[in-house]
Motif scaffolding. Structure first.
Motif, PDB file in Angstrom:
ATOM      1  N   SER A   1       0.834  -1.214   0.000  1.00 16.11           N
ATOM      2  CA  SER A   1       0.000   0.000   0.000  1.00 16.11           C
ATOM      3  C   SER A   1       0.865   1.258   0.000  1.00 16.11           C
ATOM      4  N   THR A   2       1.997   1.202   0.693  1.00 15.66           N
ATOM      5  CA  THR A   2       2.930   2.341   0.680  1.00 15.66           C
ATOM      6  C   THR A   2       3.465   2.569  -0.727  1.00 15.66           C
ATOM      7  N   GLY A   3       3.793   1.471  -1.412  1.00 14.26           N
ATOM      8  CA  GLY A   3       4.242   1.576  -2.811  1.00 14.26           C
ATOM      9  C   GLY A   3       3.168   2.176  -3.702  1.00 14.26           C
ATOM     10  N   LEU A   4       1.918   1.762  -3.490  1.00 15.09           N
ATOM     11  CA  LEU A   4       0.797   2.302  -4.280  1.00 15.09           C
ATOM     12  C   LEU A   4       0.609   3.800  -4.029  1.00 15.09           C
TER      13      LEU A   4
ATOM     14  N   GLY B   1       7.781   2.247  -6.108  1.00 16.23           N
ATOM     15  CA  GLY B   1       6.445   2.810  -6.378  1.00 16.23           C
ATOM     16  C   GLY B   1       6.521   3.993  -7.315  1.00 16.23           C
ATOM     17  N   ALA B   2       7.502   4.884  -7.083  1.00 12.75           N
ATOM     18  CA  ALA B   2       7.683   6.067  -7.940  1.00 12.75           C
ATOM     19  C   ALA B   2       8.046   5.655  -9.358  1.00 12.75           C
ATOM     20  N   PHE B   3       8.936   4.681  -9.473  1.00 14.49           N
ATOM     21  CA  PHE B   3       9.381   4.219 -10.796  1.00 14.49           C
ATOM     22  C   PHE B   3       8.226   3.566 -11.556  1.00 14.49           C
ATOM     23  N   SER B   4       7.423   2.742 -10.814  1.00 12.62           N
ATOM     24  CA  SER B   4       6.262   2.083 -11.445  1.00 12.62           C
ATOM     25  C   SER B   4       5.250   3.125 -11.913  1.00 12.62           C
ATOM     26  N   GLY B   5       5.011   4.128 -11.052  1.00 16.55           N
ATOM     27  CA  GLY B   5       4.064   5.190 -11.407  1.00 16.55           C
ATOM     28  C   GLY B   5       4.477   5.912 -12.663  1.00 16.55           C
ATOM     29  N   TYR B   6       5.779   6.188 -12.786  1.00 15.85           N
ATOM     30  CA  TYR B   6       6.279   6.887 -13.976  1.00 15.85           C
ATOM     31  C   TYR B   6       6.154   6.000 -15.214  1.00 15.85           C
ATOM     32  N   LEU B   7       6.543   4.730 -15.074  1.00 15.96           N
ATOM     33  CA  LEU B   7       6.542   3.829 -16.239  1.00 15.96           C
ATOM     34  C   LEU B   7       5.137   3.542 -16.745  1.00 15.96           C
ATOM     35  N   ILE B   8       4.245   3.187 -15.801  1.00 15.62           N
ATOM     36  CA  ILE B   8       2.909   2.739 -16.202  1.00 15.62           C
ATOM     37  C   ILE B   8       2.105   3.873 -16.824  1.00 15.62           C
ATOM     38  N   PHE B   9       2.234   5.093 -16.269  1.00 20.79           N
ATOM     39  CA  PHE B   9       1.353   6.171 -16.715  1.00 20.79           C
ATOM     40  C   PHE B   9       2.016   7.142 -17.686  1.00 20.79           C
ATOM     41  N   ASN B  10       3.242   6.843 -18.085  1.00 19.86           N
ATOM     42  CA  ASN B  10       3.851   7.621 -19.155  1.00 19.86           C
ATOM     43  C   ASN B  10       3.247   7.117 -20.462  1.00 19.86           C
ATOM     44  N   VAL B  11       2.407   7.940 -21.085  1.00 20.04           N
ATOM     45  CA  VAL B  11       1.618   7.473 -22.234  1.00 20.04           C
ATOM     46  C   VAL B  11       2.485   7.091 -23.431  1.00 20.04           C
ATOM     47  N   LYS B  12       3.756   7.531 -23.450  1.00 17.29           N
ATOM     48  CA  LYS B  12       4.631   7.151 -24.565  1.00 17.29           C
ATOM     49  C   LYS B  12       4.905   5.656 -24.525  1.00 17.29           C
ATOM     50  N   LEU B  13       4.984   5.099 -23.276  1.00 15.77           N
ATOM     51  CA  LEU B  13       5.220   3.661 -23.141  1.00 15.77           C
ATOM     52  C   LEU B  13       3.877   2.931 -23.174  1.00 15.77           C
ATOM     53  N   PHE B  14       3.178   3.041 -24.325  1.00 14.82           N
ATOM     54  CA  PHE B  14       1.807   2.528 -24.432  1.00 14.82           C
ATOM     55  C   PHE B  14       1.744   1.027 -24.261  1.00 14.82           C
TER      56      PHE B  14
END
Length: 578
Positions: free
Chosen positions: A387-390, A468-481
């Protein structure tokens, strides 16, 4: 001038009160004072109505924080609600809200707690429906009805406390802890706290309450309504340790934390993301409380209040400038257009994530280290850290959508940082969000405890935040569709994003069906059979006999002759038969 004066006078009075109470709390903490005051309101024959107040460092410190945040929120409202014709009414409602919270904080008595508790419920309903549209009315009804469950539980606890001869629960906590039968009171109080602090299955009202004006959201989600349940359990913490109540609360709070963190990653409404973040932090407070660390829960309650109020104020400033658009997909590049607001938003976000040396770090890091140190099952351990990661994941997602990239709204826009009154309120809280955690840490834990952990566990909190920060950046960076696959799995996405279908269950299962069933019962019984056999039949029978009586009372000779003939025939028949 009148509209301006009520805001400014309220702000000044609350701010000075906050400072006074803070110094009181320091005095009480270092001298270990506890004052229990009894005020006899009225005495009639041998019956006395007595109001009791409990003043200790905890109540003074919490009141100080509530008043600080509410003073800045009222000052912020001066500009945010400046277009509102009824701003005086709004400010008075907020003051009533704060007053109810004050009553709840200093009450060691179940009856006066109920007064403050219901005051919060009633005024929060008035504030949620403040904008008077269908969405607000629905949200207000969901909020009010969800909280009524807790109110009923509190009333039942009051009834059960008659076993003791007094409602001053503070005297009986030790007895209740050792008495299995009296743990019923503990269960009822926990149920009440779960509804007020929106734990599963009562979570759906908290994001719905975002229909209220943003200053109200800043106050509600930081230090008043939703924290009332946590504060009540901090006072009742004796009843949670080493029994079934604490174990159940730990599981429910852990699941709430996980569910809210997951849901915030699928949400696009700015205020709802921050609301789900509040829900996640409430789960964290409740779970550490269930493990038997009330002081830590109180510490996180105070630090969370500072950065969460700031987060809502920043959101309000952005929504105000976006001409009431709350969709984060319409934002972007705000750090160029609104640099001061973006700075405040970033600091509040990082404090929420537990960035070292901001206010959230001191409480959150300590909680997670205590969890690593404690005897706890692996499922709860997983819920805490995942949950902390989320939390970090949705915080970076929010920053990615709103602060970076290109501006996604109209090219003709009024985005600026010129709302000086709002900015002054935000900068006041910014200062507290930076130093508040450190300040409280020195005050509450003047002698630090030694937490001796292996290196892997010591670094686990930091690693979870970075991942968590890295996952947030990767998943929601729309370029990495190719990574952003959430919409391909629509059912999973919908399930996670809709708080595990809780709003539907709450509205349809807990409100719609009972109301429909109640309507049918009323139609069949109240207005049906009971009316037919009760009121209406009695009325018709009485009417019939009164008409008959009137005929007899008309002194008509024909009636007398007829009656005499009937009696004569009946007597004659009886004589013949005998």
């Amino acid at each position: 001038m009148k509209k301006i004066s009520i805001c400014f006078i309220s702000f000044l009075f609350l701010f000075l009160m906050s400072l006074t109470l803070f110094f009181f709390s320091m005095n009480y903490l270092y001298n270990d004072f506890v004052y229990f005051i009894e005020w006899e309101v009225i005495s009639l024959n041998s019956v006395a109505i007595v109001m009791t107040f409990l003043f200790d460092w905890m109540s003074f410190l919490f009141m100080s924080f509530v008043l600080l945040i509410s003073s800045l929120v009222i000052y912020y409202s001066k500009e945010y609600m400046s277009e509102d014709l009824n701003i005086n009414r709004f400010i008075l409602l907020v003051l009533m809200f704060v007053l109810s919270m004050m009553l709840l904080i200093i009450s060691p008595n179940m009856i006066s707690i109920l007064l403050g508790w219901d005051g919060l419920g009633l005024v929060s309903y008035c504030l949620v429906i403040y904008f008077q549209n269908i969405k607000s009315f629905n949200a207000g009804m969901l909020t009010a009805l969800s909280n009524r469950i807790g109110d009923v539980a509190l009333l039942m606890a009051i009834a059960w406390m008659l076993n003791y001869g007094s409602w001053n629960y503070i005297f009986y906590l030790e007895i209740m802890k050792n008495n299995l039968e009296m743990q019923i009171i503990g269960g009822l109080v926990v149920l009440a706290a779960m509804t007020k602090s929106a734990q599963i299955p009562f979570s759906s009202w908290l994001p719905a309450a975002m229909a209220a004006p943003t200053p109200v959201s800043a106050l509600v989600h930081s230090s008043t309504l939703v924290t009332a349940g946590v504060y009540l359990l901090i006072r009742f913490n004796f009843l949670l340790t080493n029994n079934w109540i604490g174990s159940i609360l730990l599981l429910i709070a852990g699941l709430t934390m996980f569910m809210a963190g997951l849901g915030a990653n699928f949400e696009f409404d700015l205020k709802k993301i921050i609301a789900l973040s509040t829900l996640s932090q409430l789960g964290l407070m409740m779970s550490i409380l269930a493990m038997g660390f009330p002081k830590l829960a109180f510490f996180h309650l105070l630090t969370h209040a500072l950065f969460k109020a700031l987060l809502f104020m920043c959101a309000g400033a952005i929504i105000h400038n976006m001409k009431n658009s709350q969709d984060i997909r319409n934002m972007g590049n705000l750090m160029i257009l609104m640099p001061l607001t973006s700075t405040c938003l970033n600091v509040a976000n990082l404090a929420l994530c537990g960035m070292p040396f901001l206010s959230g770090f001191y409480s959150k890091d300590l909680i997670l280290e205590i969890v690593s140190l404690s005897y706890i099952n692996s499922f709860s351990f997983f819920l805490y850290f995942f949950s902390t990661g989320l939390t970090v994941c949705y915080s970076f997602r929010l920053a990615y959508y709103s602060l970076t990239g290109g501006f996604n709204s109209s090219s003709l826009h009024p985005m600026n940082d010129e709302g000086w009154i709002m900015l002054k309120s935000m900068l006041g809280l910014l200062f507290m969000a930076i130093i508040g955690g450190s300040l409280l840490s020195w005050i509450m834990f003047p002698t630090p405890d030694m937490i001796n952990l292996p290196q892997s566990l010591k670094l686990l909190t930091l690693m979870v935040c970075i991942m968590g920060a890295f996952s947030g950046y990767l998943i929601f960076n729309v370029k990495l569709f190719f990574i952003n696959k959430s919409l391909n799995k629509y059912i999973i996405s919908y399930f996670s994003g809709s708080m595990w279908f809780m709003p539907m269950i709450s509205t349809i299962g807990a409100i719609y069906f009972p109301l429909v069933a109640g309507g049918q019962v009323m139609k069949s019984f109240d207005q049906g059979w009971s009316e037919y056999f009760g009121g209406q039949m009695i009325y018709m029978t009485m009417k019939k006999y009164s008409l008959l009586s009137q005929i007899f009372q008309n002194n008509n000779l024909k009636v007398y002759l007829l009656t005499f003939s009937l009696w004569f025939i009946i007597l004659f028949m009886m004589m013949v038969l005998l």
